[in-house]
Design a protein around this motif. Structure first.
Motif, PDB file in Angstrom:
ATOM      1  N   UNK A 111     -16.123  19.276  36.930  1.00 58.07           N
ATOM      2  CA  UNK A 111     -17.429  18.748  36.550  1.00 58.07           C
ATOM      3  C   UNK A 111     -17.273  17.446  35.782  1.00 58.07           C
ATOM      4  N   UNK A 112     -18.261  16.570  35.911  1.00 55.76           N
ATOM      5  CA  UNK A 112     -18.300  15.350  35.122  1.00 55.76           C
ATOM      6  C   UNK A 112     -19.197  15.503  33.898  1.00 55.76           C
ATOM      7  N   UNK A 113     -20.149  16.486  33.972  1.00 57.63           N
ATOM      8  CA  UNK A 113     -21.074  16.739  32.876  1.00 57.63           C
ATOM      9  C   UNK A 113     -21.192  18.241  32.678  1.00 57.63           C
ATOM     10  N   UNK A 114     -21.212  18.652  31.418  1.00 57.98           N
ATOM     11  CA  UNK A 114     -21.368  20.072  31.117  1.00 57.98           C
ATOM     12  C   UNK A 114     -22.478  20.228  30.080  1.00 57.98           C
ATOM     13  N   UNK A 138     -21.334  17.641  27.285  1.00 55.21           N
ATOM     14  CA  UNK A 138     -19.963  17.130  27.379  1.00 55.21           C
ATOM     15  C   UNK A 138     -19.832  16.176  28.561  1.00 55.21           C
ATOM     16  N   UNK A 139     -19.224  15.037  28.318  1.00 57.37           N
ATOM     17  CA  UNK A 139     -18.993  14.021  29.349  1.00 57.37           C
ATOM     18  C   UNK A 139     -17.502  13.702  29.411  1.00 57.37           C
ATOM     19  N   UNK A 140     -16.953  13.673  30.624  1.00 59.68           N
ATOM     20  CA  UNK A 140     -15.547  13.303  30.772  1.00 59.68           C
ATOM     21  C   UNK A 140     -15.381  11.792  30.585  1.00 59.68           C
ATOM     22  N   UNK A 141     -14.281  11.436  29.936  1.00 59.39           N
ATOM     23  CA  UNK A 141     -13.934  10.026  29.731  1.00 59.39           C
ATOM     24  C   UNK A 141     -12.901   9.669  30.788  1.00 59.39           C
ATOM     25  N   UNK A 142     -13.380   9.115  31.906  1.00 60.15           N
ATOM     26  CA  UNK A 142     -12.511   8.894  33.063  1.00 60.15           C
ATOM     27  C   UNK A 142     -12.542   7.449  33.542  1.00 60.15           C
ATOM     28  N   UNK A 149     -10.089  12.120  28.138  1.00 59.41           N
ATOM     29  CA  UNK A 149     -10.578  13.151  27.241  1.00 59.41           C
ATOM     30  C   UNK A 149     -12.027  13.483  27.544  1.00 59.41           C
ATOM     31  N   UNK A 150     -12.743  13.889  26.492  1.00 57.72           N
ATOM     32  CA  UNK A 150     -14.123  14.312  26.686  1.00 57.72           C
ATOM     33  C   UNK A 150     -14.944  13.923  25.454  1.00 57.72           C
ATOM     34  N   UNK A 151     -16.163  13.458  25.702  1.00 60.24           N
ATOM     35  CA  UNK A 151     -17.128  13.182  24.638  1.00 60.24           C
ATOM     36  C   UNK A 151     -18.088  14.357  24.576  1.00 60.24           C
ATOM     37  N   UNK A 152     -18.190  14.984  23.405  1.00 58.64           N
ATOM     38  CA  UNK A 152     -19.106  16.121  23.217  1.00 58.64           C
ATOM     39  C   UNK A 152     -20.141  15.768  22.156  1.00 58.64           C
ATOM     40  N   UNK A 177     -14.012   5.288  27.923  1.00 61.69           N
ATOM     41  CA  UNK A 177     -12.842   5.494  28.785  1.00 61.69           C
ATOM     42  C   UNK A 177     -12.101   4.184  29.000  1.00 61.69           C
ATOM     43  N   UNK A 178     -12.824   3.112  29.297  1.00 58.61           N
ATOM     44  CA  UNK A 178     -12.156   1.826  29.529  1.00 58.61           C
ATOM     45  C   UNK A 178     -11.612   1.228  28.232  1.00 58.61           C
TER      46      UNK A 178
END
Length: 440
Positions: A111-114, A138-142, A149-152, A177-178
């Motif tokens: 998932x990209x978003x939770x 939660x958002x993935x940092x990709x 990682x992940x931003x919550x 992410x960047x």
């Protein structure tokens, strides 16, 4: 019962206050301010922990989230299949930064978003207000290459994000992410630069402290560009004086010949050279030089490693003189034997001279080396030396030899070999003498 009602009333009032405060914060102006602030943070922050703290503070101040946090996944290794899809069961987790189970499970998924209920675990680093209907987004940092990682963020269900808020957080996650990619690259370059500096320092130390004489030359001007301590000790000049000189100031070869030799070294046609170098005190030393073109700071140079072989050359010359003297002595002895045989048998003397001339002519056509030429010359001159044991009456008998006399003649190759078996000529002269009659 009354206490429970009062508690619910108090909780409702707190939620209402939070909702009102958050809506005030999420005005159009605050969104623009947040975008500007996030852009500044991700473009200028060079430490990821500070980046995380400043992002958290900005989100909580401007968007009214209960809490926000970035979890890094440095030690989390994941794999993708041939279609670039995440292979869920191929994760290998070894987290070292206290990544909570909730974030770990999300990173494990595709998932990209939770959107889940906020984690109530006591050891979860993301704070919970303990209010009802609290949710976590939660958002993935990709990036294309890596998941960082992940931003919550924790918020109340009543403030569940609309499309605009979702797009804002998605954009923030992408920017983070960047930024993490940039920080990672900068850290790598900083580390690589540090390692390069260490490597250069080690190479400088290896050059300066090496016991071998080492110099660096400019192939165009032929000037000394660098010299180690061993070179200064060998040539006898201080560094400033030596670096003011050209190679022809120490090499005794004519300038044109020296230029040709340097060209061979530069083109890597030849690496080993034998020269004579002049020192500061005027003395000349025999040197063996190993030279090769190398690149130093983006420029082609010639690195030379120089060995003082003066003592070895002196020893070689002394040895050569000794060899020549021994050769003369050997030739004198052989000439004496030849004269002795001439006195006993004039025919044998003329025969040996003719054999020697013929053998030398053949040897020259075969381009034999000097050592083999000498061996062949000596063997030819005395190949009949064994006849010294044969009585003169038999050697000079005008008529036909009888069986016994012929048997004595046939013994002369063996006698000749025995005479020289104990003499070390470095070549098998005694065997040449022994085998010169193939049918005896």
């Amino acid at each position: 019962m009354r206490d429970e009602e009062m508690s619910r009333s108090s909780g409702f009032e707190e939620v209402s206050q939070r909702i009102q405060s958050t809506r005030m914060k999420r005005s159009e102006g605050s969104t623009v301010d947040l975008v500007c602030k996030i852009s500044s943070i991700v473009n200028h922050c060079s430490d990821r922990n500070k980046l995380s703290e400043r992002i958290r503070d900005s989100l909580m101040e401007t968007r009214g989230y209960l809490d926000a946090k970035i979890f890094f996944s440095d030690e989390i290794i994941y794999y993708v299949d041939s279609s670039s899809q995440i292979v869920n069961h191929s994760y290998d987790y070894s987290p070292t930064e206290n990544i909570p189970a909730c974030a770990r499970d999300f990173l494990k998924s595709d998932k990209l978003l939770s959107i889940d209920s906020a984690c109530k675990e006591h050891d979860c680093p993301l704070k919970s207000s303990k209010l009802e209907n609290e949710h976590r987004f939660s958002f993935k940092l990709e990036t294309e290459e890596k998941t960082y990682g992940v931003l919550c963020v924790n918020t109340l269900e009543h403030l569940a994000m609309d499309s605009e808020e979702f797009q804002l957080l998605k954009w923030i996650s992408s920017e983070i992410a960047y930024a993490l990619k940039r920080i990672e690259r900068e850290d790598y370059l900083k580390t690589a630069k540090g390692e390069l500096q260490k490597s250069k320092k080690s190479l400088r130390n290896l050059f300066n402290e090496n016991l071998a004489v080492m110099i660096v030359l400019d192939p165009e001007t032929r000037r000394f560009l660098n010299a180690n301590d061993a070179a200064l000790n060998f040539y006898g000049w201080d560094k400033e004086t030596l670096l003011s000189k050209r190679i022809e100031d120490v090499n005794t070869l004519p300038a044109e010949t020296l230029a040709e030799e340097m060209k061979k070294a530069f083109n890597r046609e030849k690496i080993k050279f034998d020269f004579k170098h002049r020192l500061a005190d005027g003395s000349v030393k025999d040197v063996e030089v190993f030279s090769k073109r190398v690149e130093i700071d983006g420029h082609d140079r010639i690195l030379s490693i120089i060995h003082d072989v003066t003592d070895r050359k002196v020893a070689e010359r002394e040895l050569q003189r000794t060899v020549e003297e021994l050769k003369k002595i050997t030739l004198t002895v052989i000439n004496a034997l030849e004269v002795t045989m001439n006195l006993r048998d004039p025919y044998t003397a003329g025969h040996q001279a003719r054999v020697t001339a013929l053998a030398m002519a053949i040897a020259e056509r075969l381009s034999l080396d000097e050592e083999r030429l000498d061996a062949l010359r000596f063997a030819s001159m005395i190949h009949d030396v064994g006849k010294i044991k044969v009585p003169s009456e038999i050697l000079n008998k005008p008529g036909k030899l009888n069986r016994l006399e012929f048997a004595m003649i046939k013994e002369h190759p063996l006698v000749g070999r025995n005479l020289f078996t104990e003499v070390d000529f470095k070549v098998p002269i005694s065997e040449i003498i022994y085998q010169h009659h193939e049918r005896f």
